[in-house]
Design a protein around this motif. Structure first.
Motif, PDB file in Angstrom:
ATOM      1  N   SER A 182       0.276   0.743 -15.755  1.00  0.00           N
ATOM      2  CA  SER A 182      -0.785   1.403 -14.884  1.00  0.00           C
ATOM      3  C   SER A 182      -0.541   1.886 -13.785  1.00  0.00           C
ATOM      4  O   SER A 182      -0.907   3.117 -13.242  1.00  0.00           O
ATOM      5  N   TYR A 183       0.512   1.579 -13.191  1.00  0.00           N
ATOM      6  CA  TYR A 183       1.005   2.153 -11.612  1.00  0.00           C
ATOM      7  C   TYR A 183       1.207   3.604 -11.825  1.00  0.00           C
ATOM      8  O   TYR A 183       0.771   4.075 -10.870  1.00  0.00           O
ATOM      9  N   GLU A 184       1.972   4.273 -12.925  1.00  0.00           N
ATOM     10  CA  GLU A 184       2.208   5.533 -13.054  1.00  0.00           C
ATOM     11  C   GLU A 184       0.844   6.299 -12.819  1.00  0.00           C
ATOM     12  O   GLU A 184       0.563   7.332 -12.267  1.00  0.00           O
TER      13      GLU A 184
ATOM     14  N   ALA B 160      -1.439   3.773  -1.517  1.00  0.00           N
ATOM     15  CA  ALA B 160      -2.207   2.648  -1.924  1.00  0.00           C
ATOM     16  C   ALA B 160      -2.220   2.980  -3.531  1.00  0.00           C
ATOM     17  O   ALA B 160      -3.517   2.859  -3.837  1.00  0.00           O
ATOM     18  N   TYR B 161      -1.059   3.169  -4.297  1.00  0.00           N
ATOM     19  CA  TYR B 161      -1.105   3.294  -5.528  1.00  0.00           C
ATOM     20  C   TYR B 161      -2.047   4.281  -6.113  1.00  0.00           C
ATOM     21  O   TYR B 161      -2.748   4.064  -7.011  1.00  0.00           O
ATOM     22  N   GLY B 162      -2.206   5.435  -5.064  1.00  0.00           N
ATOM     23  CA  GLY B 162      -3.306   6.462  -5.433  1.00  0.00           C
ATOM     24  C   GLY B 162      -4.507   6.402  -4.982  1.00  0.00           C
ATOM     25  O   GLY B 162      -5.191   7.224  -5.705  1.00  0.00           O
TER      26      GLY B 162
ATOM     27  N   VAL C 286       0.817  -1.105  -0.095  1.00  0.00           N
ATOM     28  CA  VAL C 286      -0.083  -0.077   0.142  1.00  0.00           C
ATOM     29  C   VAL C 286       0.812   1.235  -0.045  1.00  0.00           C
ATOM     30  O   VAL C 286       0.335   2.457   0.529  1.00  0.00           O
ATOM     31  N   LYS C 287       2.127   1.090  -0.376  1.00  0.00           N
ATOM     32  CA  LYS C 287       3.166   2.150  -0.650  1.00  0.00           C
ATOM     33  C   LYS C 287       2.381   3.351  -1.370  1.00  0.00           C
ATOM     34  O   LYS C 287       1.318   3.029  -2.295  1.00  0.00           O
ATOM     35  N   ALA C 288       2.970   4.562  -1.614  1.00  0.00           N
ATOM     36  CA  ALA C 288       2.514   5.682  -2.417  1.00  0.00           C
ATOM     37  C   ALA C 288       0.905   5.694  -2.389  1.00  0.00           C
ATOM     38  O   ALA C 288       0.020   5.745  -3.277  1.00  0.00           O
TER      39      ALA C 288
ATOM     40  N   ALA D  70       4.204 -13.384   0.001  1.00  0.00           N
ATOM     41  CA  ALA D  70       4.192 -12.612  -1.182  1.00  0.00           C
ATOM     42  C   ALA D  70       3.878 -11.170  -0.853  1.00  0.00           C
ATOM     43  O   ALA D  70       3.607 -10.671   0.301  1.00  0.00           O
ATOM     44  N   ARG D  71       4.132 -10.656  -2.118  1.00  0.00           N
ATOM     45  CA  ARG D  71       4.161  -9.004  -1.904  1.00  0.00           C
ATOM     46  C   ARG D  71       3.285  -8.276  -2.869  1.00  0.00           C
ATOM     47  O   ARG D  71       3.928  -7.564  -3.915  1.00  0.00           O
ATOM     48  N   PRO D  72       1.977  -8.626  -3.010  1.00  0.00           N
ATOM     49  CA  PRO D  72       1.217  -8.129  -4.181  1.00  0.00           C
ATOM     50  C   PRO D  72       1.112  -6.659  -4.012  1.00  0.00           C
ATOM     51  O   PRO D  72       0.674  -6.358  -3.120  1.00  0.00           O
ATOM     52  N   GLY D  73       1.329  -6.058  -5.114  1.00  0.00           N
ATOM     53  CA  GLY D  73       0.850  -4.495  -5.154  1.00  0.00           C
ATOM     54  C   GLY D  73      -0.091  -4.235  -6.140  1.00  0.00           C
ATOM     55  O   GLY D  73      -1.442  -4.286  -5.810  1.00  0.00           O
ATOM     56  N   ILE D  74       0.322  -3.899  -7.636  1.00  0.00           N
ATOM     57  CA  ILE D  74      -0.340  -3.588  -8.763  1.00  0.00           C
ATOM     58  C   ILE D  74      -1.816  -4.474  -8.797  1.00  0.00           C
ATOM     59  O   ILE D  74      -2.999  -4.045  -9.001  1.00  0.00           O
ATOM     60  N   MET D  75      -1.574  -5.865  -8.549  1.00  0.00           N
ATOM     61  CA  MET D  75      -2.816  -6.579  -8.692  1.00  0.00           C
ATOM     62  C   MET D  75      -3.932  -6.488  -7.787  1.00  0.00           C
ATOM     63  O   MET D  75      -5.222  -6.738  -8.042  1.00  0.00           O
TER      64      MET D  75
ATOM     65  N   THR E 275      13.894 -10.803  -2.005  1.00  0.00           N
ATOM     66  CA  THR E 275      14.277 -10.084  -3.224  1.00  0.00           C
ATOM     67  C   THR E 275      13.464  -9.653  -4.096  1.00  0.00           C
ATOM     68  O   THR E 275      12.140  -9.896  -3.732  1.00  0.00           O
ATOM     69  N   HIS E 276      13.821  -9.101  -5.149  1.00  0.00           N
ATOM     70  CA  HIS E 276      12.746  -8.615  -6.245  1.00  0.00           C
ATOM     71  C   HIS E 276      13.053  -8.564  -7.507  1.00  0.00           C
ATOM     72  O   HIS E 276      14.179  -8.698  -7.823  1.00  0.00           O
ATOM     73  N   PHE E 277      11.946  -8.962  -8.349  1.00  0.00           N
ATOM     74  CA  PHE E 277      12.210  -9.488  -9.531  1.00  0.00           C
ATOM     75  C   PHE E 277      12.215  -8.175 -10.750  1.00  0.00           C
ATOM     76  O   PHE E 277      11.662  -7.356 -10.369  1.00  0.00           O
TER      77      PHE E 277
ATOM     78  N   ASN F 273       6.402 -10.599  -6.328  1.00  0.00           N
ATOM     79  CA  ASN F 273       5.196  -9.406  -6.621  1.00  0.00           C
ATOM     80  C   ASN F 273       4.200  -9.770  -7.462  1.00  0.00           C
ATOM     81  O   ASN F 273       3.752 -10.939  -7.521  1.00  0.00           O
ATOM     82  N   SER F 274       3.409  -8.830  -7.843  1.00  0.00           N
ATOM     83  CA  SER F 274       2.246  -9.433  -8.557  1.00  0.00           C
ATOM     84  C   SER F 274       2.395 -10.277  -9.891  1.00  0.00           C
ATOM     85  O   SER F 274       1.802 -11.434 -10.012  1.00  0.00           O
ATOM     86  N   GLY F 275       3.484  -9.742 -10.654  1.00  0.00           N
ATOM     87  CA  GLY F 275       3.808 -10.323 -11.670  1.00  0.00           C
ATOM     88  C   GLY F 275       4.230 -12.042 -11.427  1.00  0.00           C
ATOM     89  O   GLY F 275       3.893 -12.834 -12.073  1.00  0.00           O
TER      90      GLY F 275
HETATM   91  C1  LIG Z   1       6.209  -2.227  -5.043  1.00  0.00           C
HETATM   92  C2  LIG Z   1       7.137  -3.564  -4.664  1.00  0.00           C
HETATM   93  C3  LIG Z   1       6.063  -4.654  -4.728  1.00  0.00           C
HETATM   94  C4  LIG Z   1       5.001  -4.556  -5.370  1.00  0.00           C
HETATM   95  O1  LIG Z   1       5.051  -4.770  -6.699  1.00  0.00           O
HETATM   96  P1  LIG Z   1       3.882  -4.918  -7.831  1.00  0.00           P
HETATM   97  O2  LIG Z   1       4.535  -5.003  -9.106  1.00  0.00           O
HETATM   98  O3  LIG Z   1       3.033  -3.693  -7.698  1.00  0.00           O
HETATM   99  O4  LIG Z   1       2.913  -6.201  -7.255  1.00  0.00           O
HETATM  100  C5  LIG Z   1       6.687  -5.861  -3.974  1.00  0.00           C
HETATM  101  N1  LIG Z   1       8.031  -5.625  -3.688  1.00  0.00           N
HETATM  102  C6  LIG Z   1       8.749  -4.429  -3.856  1.00  0.00           C
HETATM  103  C7  LIG Z   1      10.203  -4.659  -3.143  1.00  0.00           C
HETATM  104  C8  LIG Z   1       8.345  -3.242  -4.140  1.00  0.00           C
HETATM  105  O5  LIG Z   1       9.052  -2.209  -4.076  1.00  0.00           O
END
Ligand SMILES: *Cc1c(COP(=O)(O)O)cnc(C)c1O
Length: 356
Positions: free
Chosen positions: A337-339, A36-38, A32-34, A207-212, A157-159, A192-194
């Motif tokens: 979409s994020y932006e 909550a994506y606006g 829910v950063k930013a 998991a760390r879902p954001g955009i989805m 880690t982040h992809f 992340n979502s992808g």
């Molecule tokens: C923003 C962020 C996410 C979420 O990514 P989405 O593509 O929106 O799901 C997950 N992990 C990290 C480290 C991030 O910065």
């Protein structure tokens, strides 16, 4: 009242969170950063409060707002802390900072903390933006253990390319991460979502879902059962007829290719609709397909109503939402979409659903 608003469907948000967690298994931080994506962070977090295993924000100010509003669930700080004062606050508020460079470890070693920390050691598995290189992970972990300041050390880690289902880079990142953390105790978080949608091999403890969560599919092929959360909408406030060859708006970019009925819509780039939207960008007018004609202005934009004889002053215009996927608009302006979602501002925000 200016008829421009962002309608936020909190039931859709909850649906998408459940879907993300089900797909991944285990637990899921709702990212829910930013704001909550606006979408407006507090209403979103309240709607998810009974449901989400935890939340993730970029930095500590965002986390304080959540704690201040009564959220007791775990909160992950994706960027970690920037100074010792923040570290002390993180310990006091039981926030879970990412630790992604050496200076953050030194801060932990030197700090006098009110409580032990739950930290997430970030591994650079190939994105090369931040995190410890695979060869440095073991030593970083050891320094944290020896510091005596931590109660748990997770690994994340982040992809870089999880939204590309056919790209081998993600598989390689997973392999590098597993190798770098092999035999070290602690929870894991990668997806992340992808990755939740396309990379089952990336599923771990969290998991760390954001955009989805917000219903925008990060993958090129859609149809993942996500529901759009934001509808950005306004109304036609005036109509004018253009003769063949007449220009419309700034720069005269649109020249009427036929006698054209133009609707003036009360939303513009100061509200977050992209100024770069070309002629032909889709909108829905009273639920029917129409297109942007002429350059988007700060407070207004214009749409071609020639083929919609029933549309006129008062007609509802959806800029994105269930009928016009935000991805379609994003593709047309070379962004994601994020932006677009993060940029929505100035309009009224209205919330529906979300009750427990
Ligand atoms: C923003 C962020 C996410 C979420 O990514 P989405 O593509 O929106 O799901 C997950 N992990 C990290 C480290 C991030 O910065």
């Amino acid at each position: 009242m200016r008829p421009s608003r962002a309608l936020i469907d909190l039931d859709a948000l909850r649906h998408n969170y459940r879907l993300a967690r089900e797909r991944h298994g285990g637990r899921a931080f709702a990212v829910v950063k930013a704001n909550a994506y606006g979408h407006g962070v507090l209403p979103c977090v309240r709607a998810l409060a009974g449901e989400a295993d935890g939340f993730a924000v970029a930095f500590i100010d965002e986390a304080r707002a959540l704690r201040d509003s009564g959220i007791v669930a775990p909160i992950l700080l994706l960027e970690g802390v920037f100074d010792t004062a923040e570290l002390i606050d993180a310990a006091r508020l039981d926030l879970w900072p990412a630790v992604h460079h050496r200076a953050q470890i030194e801060m932990i070693e030197k700090a006098v903390l009110p409580a032990p920390l739950y930290v997430w050691l970030k591994v650079n598995s190939g994105m090369n933006r931040c995190g410890f290189l695979p060869g440095a992970v073991h030593q970083a972990w050891k320094r944290l253990v020896v510091s005596g300041k931590t109660k748990h050390i997770g690994f994340m880690t982040h992809f870089a390319r999880a939204d590309e289902p056919d790209c081998p880079v993600t598989g390689e990142q997973i392999r590098v991460f597993d190798e770098a953390t092999h035999n070290l105790p602690g929870e894991r978080s990668m997806a992340n979502s992808g990755a939740i949608l396309a990379w089952p091999g990336a599923r771990r403890d969290w998991a760390r879902p954001g955009i989805m969560l917000y219903g925008a599919d990060p993958l090129p092929r859609e149809g993942n059962g996500l529901q759009p959360v934001m509808t950005l909408e306004s109304r036609v406030v005036a109509v004018r007829e253009l003769a063949l060859g007449e220009p419309l708006g700034y720069g005269g970019r649109f020249i009427a290719p036929r006698p054209t009925r133009v609707g003036l819509v009360a939303i513009g780039y100061a509200d977050g609709y992209p100024r770069s939207a070309p002629d032909g960008t889709p909108v829905a007018v009273d639920g029917l397909y129409a297109t942007i004609a002429g350059r988007v202005s700060m407070d207004m934009l214009t749409v071609d109503l020639t083929d919609l004889p029933d549309a006129g002053v008062g007609s509802e215009v959806e800029l994105w939402g269930a009928r016009v996927p935000v991805n379609r608009v994003a593709q047309g302006v070379n962004t994601i979409s994020y932006e677009l979602l993060c940029n929505v501002k100035r309009v009224a925000f209205e919330y529906r659903g979300g009750g427990n």
